[in-house]
Design an enzyme around this catalytic site. Structure first.
Site, mmCIF file in Angstrom:
data_model
loop_
_atom_site.group_PDB
_atom_site.id
_atom_site.type_symbol
_atom_site.label_atom_id
_atom_site.label_comp_id
_atom_site.label_asym_id
_atom_site.label_seq_id
_atom_site.Cartn_x
_atom_site.Cartn_y
_atom_site.Cartn_z
ATOM 1 N N HIS A 1 0.865 -1.193 0.000
ATOM 2 C CA HIS A 1 0.000 0.000 0.000
ATOM 3 C C HIS A 1 0.893 1.231 0.000
ATOM 4 O O HIS A 1 1.254 1.761 1.045
ATOM 5 C CB HIS A 1 -0.919 -0.020 1.223
ATOM 6 C CG HIS A 1 -1.978 1.037 1.211
ATOM 7 N ND1 HIS A 1 -3.232 0.843 1.756
ATOM 8 C CD2 HIS A 1 -1.996 2.305 0.719
ATOM 9 C CE1 HIS A 1 -3.952 1.947 1.602
ATOM 10 N NE2 HIS A 1 -3.207 2.849 0.977
ATOM 11 N N HIS B 1 1.438 4.834 -2.471
ATOM 12 C CA HIS B 1 1.114 5.689 -3.614
ATOM 13 C C HIS B 1 2.399 6.366 -4.075
ATOM 14 O O HIS B 1 3.016 7.110 -3.304
ATOM 15 C CB HIS B 1 0.073 6.733 -3.217
ATOM 16 C CG HIS B 1 -1.203 6.132 -2.727
ATOM 17 N ND1 HIS B 1 -2.244 5.834 -3.570
ATOM 18 C CD2 HIS B 1 -1.602 5.745 -1.487
ATOM 19 C CE1 HIS B 1 -3.237 5.294 -2.870
ATOM 20 N NE2 HIS B 1 -2.864 5.223 -1.600
ATOM 21 N N HIS C 1 -9.424 0.809 -1.683
ATOM 22 C CA HIS C 1 -9.420 1.463 -0.379
ATOM 23 C C HIS C 1 -10.846 1.400 0.180
ATOM 24 O O HIS C 1 -11.804 1.785 -0.505
ATOM 25 C CB HIS C 1 -9.021 2.926 -0.515
ATOM 26 C CG HIS C 1 -7.566 3.152 -0.794
ATOM 27 N ND1 HIS C 1 -6.868 2.443 -1.742
ATOM 28 C CD2 HIS C 1 -6.683 4.041 -0.247
ATOM 29 C CE1 HIS C 1 -5.609 2.879 -1.759
ATOM 30 N NE2 HIS C 1 -5.471 3.838 -0.871
ATOM 31 N N GLU D 1 -11.357 3.205 5.753
ATOM 32 C CA GLU D 1 -10.372 4.106 6.367
ATOM 33 C C GLU D 1 -11.176 5.168 7.113
ATOM 34 O O GLU D 1 -11.312 5.126 8.328
ATOM 35 C CB GLU D 1 -9.478 4.726 5.295
ATOM 36 C CG GLU D 1 -8.478 5.744 5.835
ATOM 37 C CD GLU D 1 -7.747 6.512 4.729
ATOM 38 O OE1 GLU D 1 -6.751 7.172 5.061
ATOM 39 O OE2 GLU D 1 -8.168 6.469 3.564
ATOM 40 N N ASP E 1 1.615 7.080 2.047
ATOM 41 C CA ASP E 1 2.190 8.282 1.417
ATOM 42 C C ASP E 1 3.333 8.773 2.299
ATOM 43 O O ASP E 1 3.199 9.758 3.037
ATOM 44 C CB ASP E 1 1.122 9.368 1.275
ATOM 45 C CG ASP E 1 -0.049 8.899 0.436
ATOM 46 O OD1 ASP E 1 0.069 8.929 -0.796
ATOM 47 O OD2 ASP E 1 -1.078 8.487 1.008
#
Length: 317
Positions: free
Chosen positions: A14, A16, A194, A197, A276
């Protein structure tokens, strides 16, 4: 403990690529492409990395991605991330990229893809880091726009292992994208999304039943639904959890409240990822170390989390 965690062989599932754009590289790209940035220097930008929710982060994320213009830019972005993988013994990575973030700015799909895949190939040959690329649709845009992106991707289908779904979760349930995911599966793509979350457990149900995903990205709110938890445990559906991201975006108030180890001990196939990392203060090892520091993660738990990540790969060795 940090060095031991760093040496642990692991996969990252996971991540980006646009979210690994460190401030130093962002400023270098802006200078290369003659783009004016709203920040005076790297330190001012780092201070801007304080978010109250997912949307505040995304606003900054898309502003940073605007500096990515050329094939070389996308190569440099991906290569910088792969060097981190090598440093942290991430032997396999399955990164996301968001083509719509770039095609909507007039950057050709093939330019973005050529830069990323060129770096991934070099990562395998020069660094020994295996990879599988995931094309992710932006959920705040329409399903029709996602379908256009899928059309653009089909001539390059061998470059991808899966399609995914990311961006602003609230108000954009997985069901909004059922048709394009059906198409993607019919074209031979695996699917991830996703869910859970900021969104409710219902979004996870939709992702499983309507999008027929192989893996849940985030999924931490599954713990609110006992029937859902039982299904995830029984079917061993992997969750790609991102602890530092979850605390930075206030999904949990602080790391001591995170539920990843509770889920692990209940038999959920949870994995540790950085999401990220340029924006959330750490790559995979830093995420593992945060669990050790704030939740008392043991060596045995760390080994199980790392093994889960290797077991949950879409690209099998």
């Amino acid at each position: 403990m940090y060095d031991w965690l760093n040496a642990l062989p692991k996969a990252e599932l996971h991540l980006h690529l646009e979210g690994s754009l460190e401030p130093e590289l962002l400023f270098a790209l802006a200078e290369r492409n003659k783009i004016a940035l709203p920040w005076n220097d790297v330190e001012t930008l780092r201070k801007a990395y304080a978010f109250n929710n997912l949307q505040e982060f995304l606003d900054l994320y898309y502003r940073g991605a605007d500096a990515l213009r050329t094939e070389q830019d996308f190569y440099d972005l991906t290569w910088a991330y792969l060097l981190r993988c090598k440093e942290q013994n991430v032997i396999h990575t399955e990164p996301f990229f968001d083509p719509q973030t770039h095609t909507d700015r007039g950057i050709p799909f093939e330019v973005v893809l050529a830069g990323i895949t060129g770096a991934l190939k070099d990562g395998k040959s020069k660094l020994g880091v295996d990879s599988g690329l995931i094309l992710s649709f932006l959920r705040h845009l329409s399903q029709e726009e996602a379908e256009k992106t899928l059309d653009q991707a089909l001539p390059f289908r061998d470059a991808f292992v899966a399609v995914g779904l990311d961006s602003s979760e609230m108000g954009h349930p997985p069901s909004k994208f059922q048709r394009v995911f059906d198409r993607a599966r019919s074209e031979g793509f695996l699917t991830v999304a996703h869910a859970g979350e900021e969104g409710p457990p219902e979004y996870i149900w939709e992702a499983l039943d309507l999008l027929k995903i192989q893996r849940i990205d985030h999924g931490v709110r599954a713990i609110e639904d006992e029937r859902l938890m039982q299904r995830i445990i029984d079917e061993q559906i992997p969750l790609t959890v991102c602890p530092l991201s979850n605390t930075k975006l206030c999904v949990f108030d602080d790391m001591a409240q995170h539920n990843i180890l509770d889920m692990l001990e209940r038999g959920v196939k949870v994995t540790v990822n950085s999401d990220d990392p340029a924006y959330f203060g750490g790559y995979v090892t830093e995420n593992f170390h945060a669990l050790y520091t704030h939740l008392g993660m043991t060596e045995d738990q760390a080994k199980r989390l790392a093994q889960n990540s290797l077991d949950a790969r879409l690209v099998k060795p």
